[in-house]
Motif scaffolding. Sequence first.
Motif, PDB file in Angstrom:
ATOM      1  N   THR A  74       4.894   7.421   4.383  1.00 17.19           N
ATOM      2  CA  THR A  74       4.315   8.123   3.254  1.00 17.19           C
ATOM      3  C   THR A  74       5.336   9.198   2.932  1.00 17.19           C
ATOM      4  O   THR A  74       5.555  10.106   3.724  1.00 17.19           O
ATOM      5  CB  THR A  74       2.959   8.760   3.619  1.00 17.19           C
ATOM      6  OG1 THR A  74       2.079   7.740   4.077  1.00 17.19           O
ATOM      7  CG2 THR A  74       2.358   9.458   2.425  1.00 17.19           C
ATOM      8  N   GLY A 128      10.208   3.790 -10.280  1.00 16.06           N
ATOM      9  CA  GLY A 128       8.784   4.074 -10.400  1.00 16.06           C
ATOM     10  C   GLY A 128       8.559   5.552 -10.162  1.00 16.06           C
ATOM     11  O   GLY A 128       7.599   5.960  -9.531  1.00 16.06           O
ATOM     12  N   THR A 163       7.803   5.090  -6.342  1.00 16.84           N
ATOM     13  CA  THR A 163       7.179   3.928  -5.706  1.00 16.84           C
ATOM     14  C   THR A 163       8.180   3.071  -4.939  1.00 16.84           C
ATOM     15  O   THR A 163       7.790   2.205  -4.172  1.00 16.84           O
ATOM     16  CB  THR A 163       6.443   3.050  -6.734  1.00 16.84           C
ATOM     17  OG1 THR A 163       7.381   2.612  -7.722  1.00 16.84           O
ATOM     18  CG2 THR A 163       5.313   3.820  -7.399  1.00 16.84           C
ATOM     19  N   LYS A 164       9.467   3.301  -5.163  1.00 15.28           N
ATOM     20  CA  LYS A 164      10.497   2.545  -4.445  1.00 15.28           C
ATOM     21  C   LYS A 164      11.693   3.447  -4.205  1.00 15.28           C
ATOM     22  O   LYS A 164      12.117   4.182  -5.104  1.00 15.28           O
ATOM     23  CB  LYS A 164      10.925   1.319  -5.248  1.00 15.28           C
ATOM     24  CG  LYS A 164      11.948   0.442  -4.542  1.00 15.28           C
ATOM     25  CD  LYS A 164      12.264  -0.793  -5.369  1.00 15.28           C
ATOM     26  CE  LYS A 164      13.282  -1.686  -4.692  1.00 15.28           C
ATOM     27  NZ  LYS A 164      13.600  -2.857  -5.516  1.00 15.28           N
ATOM     28  N   ASN A 178       9.315  -0.103  -0.430  1.00 15.57           N
ATOM     29  CA  ASN A 178       8.379  -0.101  -1.547  1.00 15.57           C
ATOM     30  C   ASN A 178       7.080   0.511  -1.072  1.00 15.57           C
ATOM     31  O   ASN A 178       6.592   0.168  -0.003  1.00 15.57           O
ATOM     32  CB  ASN A 178       8.112  -1.530  -2.035  1.00 15.57           C
ATOM     33  CG  ASN A 178       9.319  -2.136  -2.665  1.00 15.57           C
ATOM     34  OD1 ASN A 178       9.771  -1.688  -3.710  1.00 15.57           O
ATOM     35  ND2 ASN A 178       9.871  -3.159  -2.038  1.00 15.57           N
ATOM     36  N   LEU A 179       6.536   1.381  -1.872  1.00  9.78           N
ATOM     37  CA  LEU A 179       5.283   2.022  -1.477  1.00  9.78           C
ATOM     38  C   LEU A 179       4.103   1.306  -2.084  1.00  9.78           C
ATOM     39  O   LEU A 179       4.176   0.631  -3.044  1.00  9.78           O
ATOM     40  CB  LEU A 179       5.304   3.482  -1.910  1.00  9.78           C
ATOM     41  CG  LEU A 179       6.537   4.260  -1.451  1.00  9.78           C
ATOM     42  CD1 LEU A 179       6.500   5.668  -1.963  1.00  9.78           C
ATOM     43  CD2 LEU A 179       6.630   4.247   0.057  1.00  9.78           C
TER      44      LEU A 179
END
Length: 179
Positions: A74, A128, A163-164, A178-179
């Motif tokens: 995270t 992202g 996001t990445k 990648n999240l």
Amino acid sequence: ITLINPPRTATEIKELTVIPNANPVFGSVISMYMSAWADGIKLPGDNIRAAHLDKTEVYSLEMGATNLAVRKNTYDPVTIKIVSGFPMGIPLLNAFIKKQAMVFTIDDISQNQKSGAEVINYTIKLTGAYISSYKQIFDKDNDIGASKSQSAKGYDEIKIIFTKIEYTNSKGETVEDNL
């Protein structure tokens, strides 16, 4: 600096030990430069160095992650500091206010000890991405450490969520999450 990814399954992430100064002729870091795109449009650069006119010099980069014990990071927002002003500051503030989707690349630059040429140690790419915090700081009594050719009293502190994240070393090897 050596970054090592925690063990993961092959389907989740490519395993790679990334060593920014993999080539022994690279010297120490001399600068970092950022490029940014908002809604697919490249934002202008903001520095006077001819080799990097299309980029913005970064004076500070901070990254962090939590949840490492469960093997899924995270990430904290990436924090960068750049000199306040136009042409980069205003478009970044505009992207923050409009909540525009962004892409950022940050190049870590060293000088080749043999040829004197600048070389990229590594590149971090955030996709992202959105600016989650924008802070302008002005310190009339303290130069923030801008390059020798310019004196800067103010800077923008920008926090970026994404996001990445991709990390590419000097050999072109890449690791991503990648999240």
